[in-house]
Design a protein around this motif. Structure first.
Motif, PDB file in Angstrom:
ATOM      1  N   THR A  79       1.380 -18.150   3.256  1.00 34.97           N
ATOM      2  CA  THR A  79       0.915 -18.280   1.879  1.00 34.97           C
ATOM      3  C   THR A  79      -0.601 -18.376   1.809  1.00 34.97           C
ATOM      4  O   THR A  79      -1.240 -17.728   0.994  1.00 34.97           O
ATOM      5  CB  THR A  79       1.556 -19.510   1.215  1.00 34.97           C
ATOM      6  OG1 THR A  79       2.972 -19.433   1.387  1.00 34.97           O
ATOM      7  CG2 THR A  79       1.258 -19.564  -0.256  1.00 34.97           C
ATOM      8  N   HIS A  80      -1.172 -19.201   2.687  1.00 36.74           N
ATOM      9  CA  HIS A  80      -2.618 -19.425   2.666  1.00 36.74           C
ATOM     10  C   HIS A  80      -3.160 -19.499   4.095  1.00 36.74           C
ATOM     11  O   HIS A  80      -3.130 -20.565   4.709  1.00 36.74           O
ATOM     12  CB  HIS A  80      -2.964 -20.712   1.923  1.00 36.74           C
ATOM     13  CG  HIS A  80      -2.583 -20.698   0.490  1.00 36.74           C
ATOM     14  ND1 HIS A  80      -3.306 -20.001  -0.455  1.00 36.74           N
ATOM     15  CD2 HIS A  80      -1.547 -21.260  -0.171  1.00 36.74           C
ATOM     16  CE1 HIS A  80      -2.728 -20.156  -1.634  1.00 36.74           C
ATOM     17  NE2 HIS A  80      -1.666 -20.907  -1.488  1.00 36.74           N
ATOM     18  N   PRO A  81      -3.650 -18.387   4.625  1.00 39.89           N
ATOM     19  CA  PRO A  81      -4.262 -18.432   5.953  1.00 39.89           C
ATOM     20  C   PRO A  81      -5.412 -19.449   5.960  1.00 39.89           C
ATOM     21  O   PRO A  81      -6.204 -19.486   5.028  1.00 39.89           O
ATOM     22  CB  PRO A  81      -4.796 -17.018   6.162  1.00 39.89           C
ATOM     23  CG  PRO A  81      -4.007 -16.168   5.214  1.00 39.89           C
ATOM     24  CD  PRO A  81      -3.688 -17.055   4.048  1.00 39.89           C
ATOM     25  N   GLY A  82      -5.443 -20.288   6.959  1.00 42.58           N
ATOM     26  CA  GLY A  82      -6.489 -21.312   7.028  1.00 42.58           C
ATOM     27  C   GLY A  82      -6.061 -22.636   6.431  1.00 42.58           C
ATOM     28  O   GLY A  82      -6.730 -23.636   6.579  1.00 42.58           O
ATOM     29  N   GLY A  83      -4.941 -22.676   5.749  1.00 42.42           N
ATOM     30  CA  GLY A  83      -4.415 -23.930   5.236  1.00 42.42           C
ATOM     31  C   GLY A  83      -4.177 -23.956   3.746  1.00 42.42           C
ATOM     32  O   GLY A  83      -4.974 -23.463   2.970  1.00 42.42           O
ATOM     33  N   ALA A  84      -3.040 -24.514   3.369  1.00 40.08           N
ATOM     34  CA  ALA A  84      -2.725 -24.762   1.959  1.00 40.08           C
ATOM     35  C   ALA A  84      -3.202 -26.174   1.647  1.00 40.08           C
ATOM     36  O   ALA A  84      -3.004 -27.094   2.445  1.00 40.08           O
ATOM     37  CB  ALA A  84      -1.226 -24.631   1.719  1.00 40.08           C
ATOM     38  N   THR A  85      -3.845 -26.365   0.514  1.00 44.98           N
ATOM     39  CA  THR A  85      -4.441 -27.662   0.208  1.00 44.98           C
ATOM     40  C   THR A  85      -3.880 -28.349  -1.035  1.00 44.98           C
ATOM     41  O   THR A  85      -4.107 -29.540  -1.229  1.00 44.98           O
ATOM     42  CB  THR A  85      -5.963 -27.515   0.029  1.00 44.98           C
ATOM     43  OG1 THR A  85      -6.223 -26.549  -0.983  1.00 44.98           O
ATOM     44  CG2 THR A  85      -6.620 -27.082   1.325  1.00 44.98           C
ATOM     45  N   PHE A  86      -3.144 -27.623  -1.877  1.00 47.57           N
ATOM     46  CA  PHE A  86      -2.663 -28.205  -3.129  1.00 47.57           C
ATOM     47  C   PHE A  86      -1.416 -27.470  -3.591  1.00 47.57           C
ATOM     48  O   PHE A  86      -1.332 -26.251  -3.449  1.00 47.57           O
ATOM     49  CB  PHE A  86      -3.746 -28.084  -4.213  1.00 47.57           C
ATOM     50  CG  PHE A  86      -3.343 -28.641  -5.538  1.00 47.57           C
ATOM     51  CD1 PHE A  86      -3.421 -29.991  -5.786  1.00 47.57           C
ATOM     52  CD2 PHE A  86      -2.866 -27.805  -6.527  1.00 47.57           C
ATOM     53  CE1 PHE A  86      -3.030 -30.514  -7.020  1.00 47.57           C
ATOM     54  CE2 PHE A  86      -2.471 -28.314  -7.759  1.00 47.57           C
ATOM     55  CZ  PHE A  86      -2.565 -29.671  -8.000  1.00 47.57           C
ATOM     56  N   CYS A 125      -2.649 -23.519  -3.771  1.00 42.36           N
ATOM     57  CA  CYS A 125      -3.956 -22.959  -3.457  1.00 42.36           C
ATOM     58  C   CYS A 125      -4.349 -23.450  -2.074  1.00 42.36           C
ATOM     59  O   CYS A 125      -3.757 -24.376  -1.540  1.00 42.36           O
ATOM     60  CB  CYS A 125      -4.999 -23.300  -4.507  1.00 42.36           C
ATOM     61  SG  CYS A 125      -5.319 -25.046  -4.687  1.00 42.36           S
ATOM     62  N   GLY A 126      -5.340 -22.764  -1.510  1.00 44.14           N
ATOM     63  CA  GLY A 126      -5.710 -23.111  -0.154  1.00 44.14           C
ATOM     64  C   GLY A 126      -7.166 -22.852   0.132  1.00 44.14           C
ATOM     65  O   GLY A 126      -7.957 -22.543  -0.762  1.00 44.14           O
ATOM     66  N   LYS A 127      -7.486 -22.952   1.413  1.00 42.48           N
ATOM     67  CA  LYS A 127      -8.861 -22.748   1.856  1.00 42.48           C
ATOM     68  C   LYS A 127      -9.327 -21.314   1.650  1.00 42.48           C
ATOM     69  O   LYS A 127     -10.511 -21.024   1.731  1.00 42.48           O
ATOM     70  CB  LYS A 127      -8.996 -23.151   3.307  1.00 42.48           C
ATOM     71  CG  LYS A 127      -8.823 -24.635   3.509  1.00 42.48           C
ATOM     72  CD  LYS A 127      -9.035 -25.016   4.936  1.00 42.48           C
ATOM     73  CE  LYS A 127      -8.908 -26.526   5.076  1.00 42.48           C
ATOM     74  NZ  LYS A 127      -9.223 -26.967   6.430  1.00 42.48           N
ATOM     75  N   SER A 169       0.510 -27.544   3.665  1.00 40.83           N
ATOM     76  CA  SER A 169       0.112 -27.963   5.009  1.00 40.83           C
ATOM     77  C   SER A 169      -1.026 -27.106   5.547  1.00 40.83           C
ATOM     78  O   SER A 169      -1.267 -25.996   5.084  1.00 40.83           O
ATOM     79  CB  SER A 169       1.307 -27.916   5.956  1.00 40.83           C
ATOM     80  OG  SER A 169       1.779 -26.600   6.094  1.00 40.83           O
ATOM     81  N   LEU A 170      -1.692 -27.644   6.541  1.00 30.76           N
ATOM     82  CA  LEU A 170      -2.842 -26.959   7.112  1.00 30.76           C
ATOM     83  C   LEU A 170      -2.458 -25.719   7.908  1.00 30.76           C
ATOM     84  O   LEU A 170      -3.320 -24.921   8.249  1.00 30.76           O
ATOM     85  CB  LEU A 170      -3.651 -27.927   7.979  1.00 30.76           C
ATOM     86  CG  LEU A 170      -4.336 -29.042   7.199  1.00 30.76           C
ATOM     87  CD1 LEU A 170      -5.056 -29.986   8.148  1.00 30.76           C
ATOM     88  CD2 LEU A 170      -5.299 -28.477   6.178  1.00 30.76           C
ATOM     89  N   ASP A 171      -1.155 -25.535   8.199  1.00 32.14           N
ATOM     90  CA  ASP A 171      -0.730 -24.300   8.864  1.00 32.14           C
ATOM     91  C   ASP A 171      -0.575 -23.148   7.869  1.00 32.14           C
ATOM     92  O   ASP A 171      -0.190 -22.052   8.230  1.00 32.14           O
ATOM     93  CB  ASP A 171       0.551 -24.503   9.662  1.00 32.14           C
ATOM     94  CG  ASP A 171       1.768 -24.837   8.816  1.00 32.14           C
ATOM     95  OD1 ASP A 171       1.691 -24.819   7.574  1.00 32.14           O
ATOM     96  OD2 ASP A 171       2.823 -25.127   9.410  1.00 32.14           O
ATOM     97  N   GLY A 172      -0.883 -23.406   6.585  1.00 31.66           N
ATOM     98  CA  GLY A 172      -0.847 -22.376   5.554  1.00 31.66           C
ATOM     99  C   GLY A 172       0.489 -22.216   4.869  1.00 31.66           C
ATOM    100  O   GLY A 172       0.632 -21.407   3.967  1.00 31.66           O
ATOM    101  N   ARG A 173       1.461 -23.005   5.279  1.00 29.85           N
ATOM    102  CA  ARG A 173       2.796 -22.891   4.682  1.00 29.85           C
ATOM    103  C   ARG A 173       2.984 -23.886   3.551  1.00 29.85           C
ATOM    104  O   ARG A 173       2.418 -24.965   3.543  1.00 29.85           O
ATOM    105  CB  ARG A 173       3.854 -23.129   5.752  1.00 29.85           C
ATOM    106  CG  ARG A 173       3.860 -22.062   6.807  1.00 29.85           C
ATOM    107  CD  ARG A 173       4.954 -22.328   7.806  1.00 29.85           C
ATOM    108  NE  ARG A 173       4.996 -21.244   8.765  1.00 29.85           N
ATOM    109  CZ  ARG A 173       4.942 -21.414  10.073  1.00 29.85           C
ATOM    110  NH1 ARG A 173       4.849 -22.622  10.584  1.00 29.85           N
ATOM    111  NH2 ARG A 173       4.998 -20.373  10.868  1.00 29.85           N
ATOM    112  N   VAL A 174       3.838 -23.493   2.611  1.00 34.86           N
ATOM    113  CA  VAL A 174       4.272 -24.368   1.538  1.00 34.86           C
ATOM    114  C   VAL A 174       5.770 -24.562   1.757  1.00 34.86           C
ATOM    115  O   VAL A 174       6.501 -23.602   1.992  1.00 34.86           O
ATOM    116  CB  VAL A 174       3.977 -23.745   0.152  1.00 34.86           C
ATOM    117  CG1 VAL A 174       4.558 -24.589  -0.954  1.00 34.86           C
ATOM    118  CG2 VAL A 174       2.468 -23.570  -0.035  1.00 34.86           C
ATOM    119  N   ARG A 175       6.208 -25.811   1.708  1.00 40.01           N
ATOM    120  CA  ARG A 175       7.603 -26.111   2.006  1.00 40.01           C
ATOM    121  C   ARG A 175       8.248 -26.915   0.879  1.00 40.01           C
ATOM    122  O   ARG A 175       7.600 -27.761   0.269  1.00 40.01           O
ATOM    123  CB  ARG A 175       7.698 -26.931   3.296  1.00 40.01           C
ATOM    124  CG  ARG A 175       7.241 -26.210   4.513  1.00 40.01           C
ATOM    125  CD  ARG A 175       7.245 -27.171   5.715  1.00 40.01           C
ATOM    126  NE  ARG A 175       6.922 -26.488   6.944  1.00 40.01           N
ATOM    127  CZ  ARG A 175       5.697 -26.291   7.401  1.00 40.01           C
ATOM    128  NH1 ARG A 175       4.662 -26.715   6.713  1.00 40.01           N
ATOM    129  NH2 ARG A 175       5.505 -25.667   8.543  1.00 40.01           N
TER     130      ARG A 175
END
Length: 64
Positions: A34-41, A54-56, A12-18
């Motif tokens: 997990t990923h400041p700025g958003g998780a993308t994959f 991975c993220g931004k 999610s774009l909040d950087g969390r993986v759920r």
């Protein structure tokens, strides 16, 4: 989706993986920060024991 078909993993774009239980929609596990700025994959290992994301921030994170 995990191999057992009971859980789905989301980024999610909040950087969390759920990890979410498919049948109930309940969150089973959350990976915070997990990923400041958003998780993308996200990807799940064949045995369902590991999650890669991975993220931004251009970082690859592996968790269990």
């Amino acid at each position: 989706m995990r191999p057992d078909g009971k859980h789905v993993v989301s980024a999610s774009l909040d950087g969390r993986v759920r990890r979410i239980e498919v049948e109930t929609g309940k969150q089973v596990r959350r990976f915070d920060g997990t990923h400041p700025g958003g998780a993308t994959f996200v990807a799940v290992s064949r045995d369902g024991k590991r999650v890669a994301s991975c993220g931004k921030d251009n970082l690859l994170t592996v968790g269990s």
